[in-house]
Design an enzyme around this catalytic site. Structure first.
Site, PDB file in Angstrom:
ATOM      1  N   CYS A 298      -4.265  -1.476  -2.237  1.00  0.00           N
ATOM      2  CA  CYS A 298      -4.387  -0.024  -2.406  1.00  0.00           C
ATOM      3  C   CYS A 298      -5.270   0.191  -3.625  1.00  0.00           C
ATOM      4  CB  CYS A 298      -3.004   0.585  -2.621  1.00  0.00           C
ATOM      5  SG  CYS A 298      -2.995   2.341  -3.075  1.00  0.00           S
ATOM      6  N   ASN A 299      -6.386   0.868  -3.435  1.00  0.00           N
ATOM      7  CA  ASN A 299      -7.306   1.071  -4.554  1.00  0.00           C
ATOM      8  C   ASN A 299      -6.708   1.940  -5.652  1.00  0.00           C
ATOM      9  OD1 ASN A 299     -10.299   0.027  -4.090  1.00  0.00           O
ATOM     10  ND2 ASN A 299      -9.413   0.505  -2.095  1.00  0.00           N
TER      11      ASN A 299
ATOM     12  N   GLU B 230      -4.779   9.303   8.621  1.00  0.00           N
ATOM     13  CA  GLU B 230      -3.334   9.150   8.844  1.00  0.00           C
ATOM     14  C   GLU B 230      -2.820  10.078   9.939  1.00  0.00           C
ATOM     15  OE1 GLU B 230      -0.787   8.705   5.532  1.00  0.00           O
ATOM     16  OE2 GLU B 230      -1.764   6.793   5.073  1.00  0.00           O
TER      17      GLU B 230
ATOM     18  N   TYR C 150      -0.975   8.459  -2.602  1.00  0.00           N
ATOM     19  CA  TYR C 150      -0.996   8.283  -4.050  1.00  0.00           C
ATOM     20  C   TYR C 150      -2.254   8.878  -4.682  1.00  0.00           C
ATOM     21  CZ  TYR C 150       2.808   4.744  -4.173  1.00  0.00           C
ATOM     22  OH  TYR C 150       4.010   4.078  -4.109  1.00  0.00           O
TER      23      TYR C 150
ATOM     24  N   CYS D 249     -11.531   2.670  -0.452  1.00  0.00           N
ATOM     25  CA  CYS D 249     -10.190   3.063  -0.009  1.00  0.00           C
ATOM     26  C   CYS D 249      -9.947   2.332   1.292  1.00  0.00           C
ATOM     27  CB  CYS D 249     -10.080   4.574   0.190  1.00  0.00           C
ATOM     28  SG  CYS D 249      -8.499   5.094   0.912  1.00  0.00           S
ATOM     29  N   THR D 250      -8.773   1.767   1.432  1.00  0.00           N
ATOM     30  CA  THR D 250      -8.507   0.913   2.593  1.00  0.00           C
ATOM     31  C   THR D 250      -8.348   1.700   3.891  1.00  0.00           C
ATOM     32  OG1 THR D 250      -6.157   0.893   1.973  1.00  0.00           O
ATOM     33  CG2 THR D 250      -7.527  -0.962   1.241  1.00  0.00           C
ATOM     34  N   HIS D 251      -8.275   3.022   3.800  1.00  0.00           N
ATOM     35  CA  HIS D 251      -8.260   3.848   5.016  1.00  0.00           C
ATOM     36  C   HIS D 251      -9.659   4.025   5.607  1.00  0.00           C
ATOM     37  CE1 HIS D 251      -4.296   5.010   3.558  1.00  0.00           C
ATOM     38  NE2 HIS D 251      -4.083   5.699   4.656  1.00  0.00           N
TER      39      HIS D 251
ATOM     40  N   ASP E 263       0.856  -1.185   0.000  1.00  0.00           N
ATOM     41  CA  ASP E 263       0.000   0.000   0.000  1.00  0.00           C
ATOM     42  C   ASP E 263       0.890   1.232   0.000  1.00  0.00           C
ATOM     43  OD1 ASP E 263      -2.556   1.355   0.103  1.00  0.00           O
ATOM     44  OD2 ASP E 263      -2.078   1.905   2.154  1.00  0.00           O
ATOM     45  N   SER E 264       0.315   2.350  -0.432  1.00  0.00           N
ATOM     46  CA  SER E 264       1.076   3.597  -0.421  1.00  0.00           C
ATOM     47  C   SER E 264       1.359   4.064   1.001  1.00  0.00           C
ATOM     48  CB  SER E 264       0.311   4.684  -1.179  1.00  0.00           C
ATOM     49  OG  SER E 264      -0.956   4.894  -0.583  1.00  0.00           O
TER      50      SER E 264
END
Length: 284
Positions: free
Chosen positions: A74-75, A159, A43, A193-195, A11-12
């Site tokens: 990461c999408n 984040e 990203y 989005c994985t976040h 992932d980024s």
């Protein structure tokens, strides 16, 4: 004798750890290496060419570590880089290896969640601009109408560990209301989005009753398990000692502090310099 090596998860930044957490829960027997390209994150707003170049560099790093299989958790990387890597680069780099993403597994089953056949996709700017979800869902469920909403502030909020704070409410409410205004019949929201799973409670708070929220982690984990069953020639190349290793291109201290929130347990990472491809230390 077949040489076995870990499965790579990329992932980024940190978000891919929400996917890795579910993969480890579903398939704990395998060894995994996680790489977060935190030094160049996020990203989401970068060009197709930049995302492709960064992602390819990270995939090459995994291959140098011996990984026979790499998951782009990461999408944005899945949307902007995966197809080119699969079609153009993989045949030259490592034709027997595989690189998979998170978009196809999700779009293959998203139709199972909606009754109205109207779904909303919440994603980064890059994923929305790529149109990947529109294209892939159309392939599997041509009767579904898809509405997209870019949420550029959500990744920075997560984040910076502000996702549980009142200050995040404005940005969550704004985009949830926007997507629901697109069509009042939307009954399923996909967190593309994985976040975003870390914002799930706040997202649900601003949704009308009856709208379901779908995260990708469990979907991707189930899909990977099925993939390995169907591709035994690849599965036998994946080592099975229950080991996990974590790498970041940025500060290991920052990574460890943030990553534990996403992964759900303490993490001890190693730094890697992608320009030299020499890891400083291993913590397997």
């Amino acid at each position: 004798m077949v040489t076995t090596q870990p499965i790579g998860i990329f992932d980024s930044g940190y978000g891919g750890l929400t996917v890795m957490k579910e993969i480890v829960r579903k398939l704990p027997q395998y060894d995994y290496i996680y790489l977060g390209d935190n030094a160049r994150a996020p990203y989401g707003n970068r060009s197709f060419e930049t995302v492709y170049r960064y992602t390819l560099q990270c995939v090459e790093w995994f291959f140098q570590k011996g990984c026979p299989l790499v998951i782009l958790a990461c999408n944005t990387a899945s949307a902007k880089a995966l197809r080119t890597i699969q079609q153009n680069d993989l045949p030259q780099l490592a034709p027997s290896n595989r690189v998979l993403g998170v978009i196809r597994p999700t779009t293959e089953i998203i139709g199972n969640f909606t009754r109205s056949r109207k779904i909303g996709v919440l994603a980064t700017n890059g994923t929305v601009q790529s149109g990947s979800y529109l294209i892939e869902i159309e392939k599997f469920f041509p009767d579904i109408t898809v509405y997209q909403e870019a949420c550029p502030m959500w990744v920075p909020i997560v984040e910076n560990n502000e996702h549980t704070q009142p200050g995040a409410d404005y940005f969550v409410k704004k985009h949830v209301q926007q997507i629901m205004l697109a069509n009042k019949e939307i009954d399923t929201l996909l967190l593309a989005c994985t976040h975003y799973p870390l914002l799930r409670d706040k997202i649900t708070q601003f949704l009308p009753a009856g709208v379901s929220v779908v995260s990708q982690g469990e979907i991707v984990a189930n899909s990977l398990g099925d993939y390995l069953k169907r591709h035994t020639e690849l599965e036998i190349r994946c080592s099975k000692n229950g080991h996990r290793a974590f790498y970041t291109t940025d500060s290991t201290e920052d990574f460890d502090n943030h990553a534990s929130i996403f992964f759900g347990q303490a993490i001890h990472s190693s730094h890697v310099d992608l320009d030299s491809n020499i890891p400083v230390a291993d913590h397997i």
